[in-house]
Design an enzyme around this catalytic site. Structure first.
Site, mmCIF file in Angstrom:
data_model
loop_
_atom_site.group_PDB
_atom_site.id
_atom_site.type_symbol
_atom_site.label_atom_id
_atom_site.label_comp_id
_atom_site.label_asym_id
_atom_site.label_seq_id
_atom_site.Cartn_x
_atom_site.Cartn_y
_atom_site.Cartn_z
ATOM 1 N N SER A 170 -18.286 -10.303 -40.184
ATOM 2 C CA SER A 170 -17.682 -10.891 -38.968
ATOM 3 C C SER A 170 -17.136 -9.891 -37.960
ATOM 4 O O SER A 170 -17.147 -8.678 -38.162
ATOM 5 C CB SER A 170 -16.572 -11.880 -39.342
ATOM 6 O OG SER A 170 -15.337 -11.242 -39.511
ATOM 7 N N LYS B 129 -14.672 -6.584 -38.005
ATOM 8 C CA LYS B 129 -15.025 -5.158 -37.914
ATOM 9 C C LYS B 129 -14.454 -4.542 -36.630
ATOM 10 O O LYS B 129 -13.979 -3.411 -36.621
ATOM 11 C CB LYS B 129 -16.558 -4.977 -37.946
ATOM 12 C CG LYS B 129 -17.187 -5.343 -39.287
ATOM 13 C CD LYS B 129 -18.661 -4.990 -39.349
ATOM 14 C CE LYS B 129 -19.601 -6.004 -38.796
ATOM 15 N NZ LYS B 129 -19.612 -7.323 -39.442
ATOM 16 N N THR C 237 -19.880 -16.944 -41.282
ATOM 17 C CA THR C 237 -19.808 -18.118 -42.173
ATOM 18 C C THR C 237 -20.159 -17.728 -43.611
ATOM 19 O O THR C 237 -19.582 -18.259 -44.560
ATOM 20 C CB THR C 237 -20.745 -19.240 -41.660
ATOM 21 O OG1 THR C 237 -20.390 -19.516 -40.301
ATOM 22 C CG2 THR C 237 -20.598 -20.515 -42.465
ATOM 23 N N ASP D 166 -16.632 -25.021 -39.698
ATOM 24 C CA ASP D 166 -17.214 -24.552 -38.424
ATOM 25 C C ASP D 166 -17.126 -25.671 -37.382
ATOM 26 O O ASP D 166 -16.689 -25.453 -36.239
ATOM 27 C CB ASP D 166 -18.703 -24.188 -38.578
ATOM 28 C CG ASP D 166 -18.964 -22.979 -39.471
ATOM 29 O OD1 ASP D 166 -18.777 -23.101 -40.690
ATOM 30 O OD2 ASP D 166 -19.350 -21.924 -38.947
ATOM 31 N N ILE E 112 -16.547 -20.120 -36.405
ATOM 32 C CA ILE E 112 -16.410 -19.241 -37.582
ATOM 33 C C ILE E 112 -17.520 -18.206 -37.480
ATOM 34 O O ILE E 112 -18.698 -18.526 -37.653
ATOM 35 C CB ILE E 112 -16.542 -19.992 -38.926
ATOM 36 C CG1 ILE E 112 -15.400 -21.000 -39.099
ATOM 37 C CG2 ILE E 112 -16.544 -18.981 -40.082
ATOM 38 C CD1 ILE E 112 -15.315 -21.609 -40.498
ATOM 39 N N ASP E 113 -17.135 -16.990 -37.158
ATOM 40 C CA ASP E 113 -18.113 -15.906 -37.205
ATOM 41 C C ASP E 113 -18.056 -15.351 -38.624
ATOM 42 O O ASP E 113 -16.967 -15.142 -39.168
ATOM 43 C CB ASP E 113 -17.759 -14.819 -36.189
ATOM 44 C CG ASP E 113 -18.776 -13.699 -36.227
ATOM 45 O OD1 ASP E 113 -19.987 -13.992 -36.178
ATOM 46 O OD2 ASP E 113 -18.367 -12.531 -36.337
ATOM 47 N N ASP F 63 -20.789 -13.580 -30.584
ATOM 48 C CA ASP F 63 -20.647 -12.671 -31.734
ATOM 49 C C ASP F 63 -20.020 -11.337 -31.337
ATOM 50 O O ASP F 63 -19.780 -10.492 -32.210
ATOM 51 C CB ASP F 63 -22.008 -12.395 -32.384
ATOM 52 C CG ASP F 63 -22.478 -13.557 -33.241
ATOM 53 O OD1 ASP F 63 -21.631 -14.325 -33.704
ATOM 54 O OD2 ASP F 63 -23.705 -13.687 -33.439
ATOM 55 N N ARG G 9 -24.572 -1.555 -35.141
ATOM 56 C CA ARG G 9 -25.355 -2.761 -35.426
ATOM 57 C C ARG G 9 -26.711 -2.575 -34.739
ATOM 58 O O ARG G 9 -26.938 -3.051 -33.632
ATOM 59 C CB ARG G 9 -24.608 -3.962 -34.852
ATOM 60 C CG ARG G 9 -25.085 -5.306 -35.328
ATOM 61 C CD ARG G 9 -24.246 -6.387 -34.694
ATOM 62 N NE ARG G 9 -24.560 -7.682 -35.203
ATOM 63 C CZ ARG G 9 -24.003 -8.234 -36.275
ATOM 64 N NH1 ARG G 9 -23.066 -7.602 -36.942
ATOM 65 N NH2 ARG G 9 -24.359 -9.431 -36.655
HETATM 66 P P1 AMP Z 1 -21.993 -10.211 -39.800
HETATM 67 O O1 AMP Z 1 -20.734 -10.932 -40.060
HETATM 68 O O2 AMP Z 1 -21.821 -8.828 -39.303
HETATM 69 O O3 AMP Z 1 -22.931 -10.329 -40.976
HETATM 70 O O4 AMP Z 1 -22.693 -10.966 -38.588
HETATM 71 C C1 AMP Z 1 -22.744 -12.371 -38.550
HETATM 72 C C2 AMP Z 1 -23.523 -12.770 -37.329
HETATM 73 O O5 AMP Z 1 -24.820 -12.169 -37.341
HETATM 74 C C3 AMP Z 1 -23.795 -14.250 -37.225
HETATM 75 O O6 AMP Z 1 -22.832 -14.836 -36.424
HETATM 76 C C4 AMP Z 1 -25.185 -14.344 -36.592
HETATM 77 O O7 AMP Z 1 -25.095 -14.916 -35.301
HETATM 78 C C5 AMP Z 1 -25.644 -12.905 -36.454
HETATM 79 N N1 AMP Z 1 -27.036 -12.664 -36.821
HETATM 80 C C6 AMP Z 1 -27.934 -13.504 -37.373
HETATM 81 N N2 AMP Z 1 -29.129 -12.891 -37.547
HETATM 82 C C7 AMP Z 1 -29.003 -11.622 -37.110
HETATM 83 C C8 AMP Z 1 -29.881 -10.495 -37.008
HETATM 84 N N3 AMP Z 1 -31.142 -10.545 -37.429
HETATM 85 N N4 AMP Z 1 -29.383 -9.343 -36.501
HETATM 86 C C9 AMP Z 1 -28.106 -9.254 -36.094
HETATM 87 N N5 AMP Z 1 -27.231 -10.301 -36.154
HETATM 88 C C10 AMP Z 1 -27.669 -11.471 -36.643
HETATM 89 MG MG MG Z 2 -21.256 -15.559 -35.329
#
Ligand code: AMP
Ligand code: MG
Length: 331
Positions: free
Chosen positions: A240, A243, A126, A45, A123-124, A272, A257
């Protein structure tokens, strides 16, 4: 404006960052460092943010950058070994890199919103990266509150989703008004992409995308909404911004989401969503918050005026909004 110089810089930087991430993943089996908010970060990252901020600030020195990571953690004396590892990872691509340069480049990402700025997530996903699943390197250029360019590298995404053991690595690119495309990282083959707007009720692509992590949305409500509008094929869980890419290339119809029940006031980070949202929009889809409002990138790192995200192939969007309104009225 055609944004060709910006596009070229962003694609080149994202490709280099993808190499860095995959090398860290193969050679070092990355482990998580815990941030203050308890979310994980890795040397990849930090290395990726250094590379991306370096590339943007060399090409566009006056553009602010709003990025996810800060170098504060790495500047602590007890993190000297990790700083050395980040520096080595960057040196593989930029040989004369020093630890001080790495720290400075990372902190170029602490910029403020202005009329023109970049936002990036080195890195989205992680957690997906650490698990060996999907992750994305995301860059977007925002002008006058609107995303104009999005580049999203997904190094672990199969070029053909139905052949998960085949070639991997896709870069999604979108420029406002010019459509979306994808580049296979291995071959450089580039093709325009489009959402799938007409889908028979039996189609395997009439499916919902959602996060792998359960606290990143409201899976029960998401599925109920999808079911109620006829999106009934098995849901595809993926980490990430990848999607958004899968939706934009027509292999799913909807990405929801909705706020996690235990954190209803959660506000999404701009990095994000910005790159993924333009890729879907330019592929013919639609992206709003759960109230149908456009995403407002003018308020800083968080989308404070928006709750939740709905990304769709466009044709399903109004039905989703209506189903959500009905749920709110009923509950
Ligand atoms: P995903 O890959 O869809 O699981 O999303 C990852 C991203 O979710 C990360 O980059 C975080 O910034 C974000 N994230 C962290 N906590 C939350 C939350 N409570 N609700 C939605 N997104 C979040
Ligand atoms: Mg992210």
């Amino acid at each position: 404006m055609n944004y060709n110089p910006e596009k070229h810089v962003a694609i080149t930087a994202a490709l280099a960052a993808a190499q860095l991430c995959e090398r860290v993943r193969c050679n070092r089996s990355p482990h998580a460092i815990e941030k203050q908010d308890r979310s994980p970060v890795t040397i990849a990252d930090f290395g990726t943010q250094a590379l991306l901020c370096r590339a943007i600030s060399q090409a566009f020195p006056t553009d602010p950058i709003i990025a996810e990571e800060s170098a504060a953690l790495l500047r602590q004396p007890q993190m000297a070994e990790q700083l050395q590892q980040v520096t080595q990872a960057v040196q593989a691509l930029v040989p004369d890199t020093t630890p001080d340069a790495v720290l400075d480049w990372i902190d170029r990402g602490n910029g403020q919103v202005s009329d023109r700025f970049w936002t990036l997530d080195p890195i989205d996903g992680t957690k997906g990266f650490l698990r060996g699943d999907q992750y994305a390197i995301a860059l977007a250029l925002v002008e006058a509150g609107e995303v104009k360019l999005g580049v999203m590298a997904c190094p672990a995404l199969p070029v053909n989703l139905t052949q998960p053991e085949g070639d991997r690595g896709v870069i999604f690119v979108a420029v406002r008004g010019q459509g979306s495309s994808r580049i296979a990282m291995g071959t450089g083959q580039t093709e325009a992409i489009q959402v799938r707007r007409t889908l028979s009720s039996q189609s395997e692509y009439l499916r919902l995308l959602e996060s792998v992590e359960r606290d990143r949305g409201n899976p029960a409500l998401q599925r109920a909404i999808a079911q109620s509008i006829g999106v009934t094929a098995p849901c595809l869980k993926m980490d990430s911004l990848a999607k958004y890419g899968v939706l934009a290339q027509g292999e799913a119809a909807l990405y929801l989401r909705l706020p996690w029940i235990q954190e209803p006031d959660y506000r999404e980070n701009i990095w994000d969503h910005a790159a993924g949202a333009i890729v879907v929009e330019e592929a013919g889809g639609r992206v709003t918050d759960m109230d149908g409002k456009r995403l407002d990138y003018s308020t800083g790192a968080k989308l404070i005026h928006n709750r939740g995200i709905i990304a769709s192939n466009g044709t399903l969007h109004e039905a989703v909004l209506a189903a959500l309104r009905q749920r709110v009225l009923v509950s």
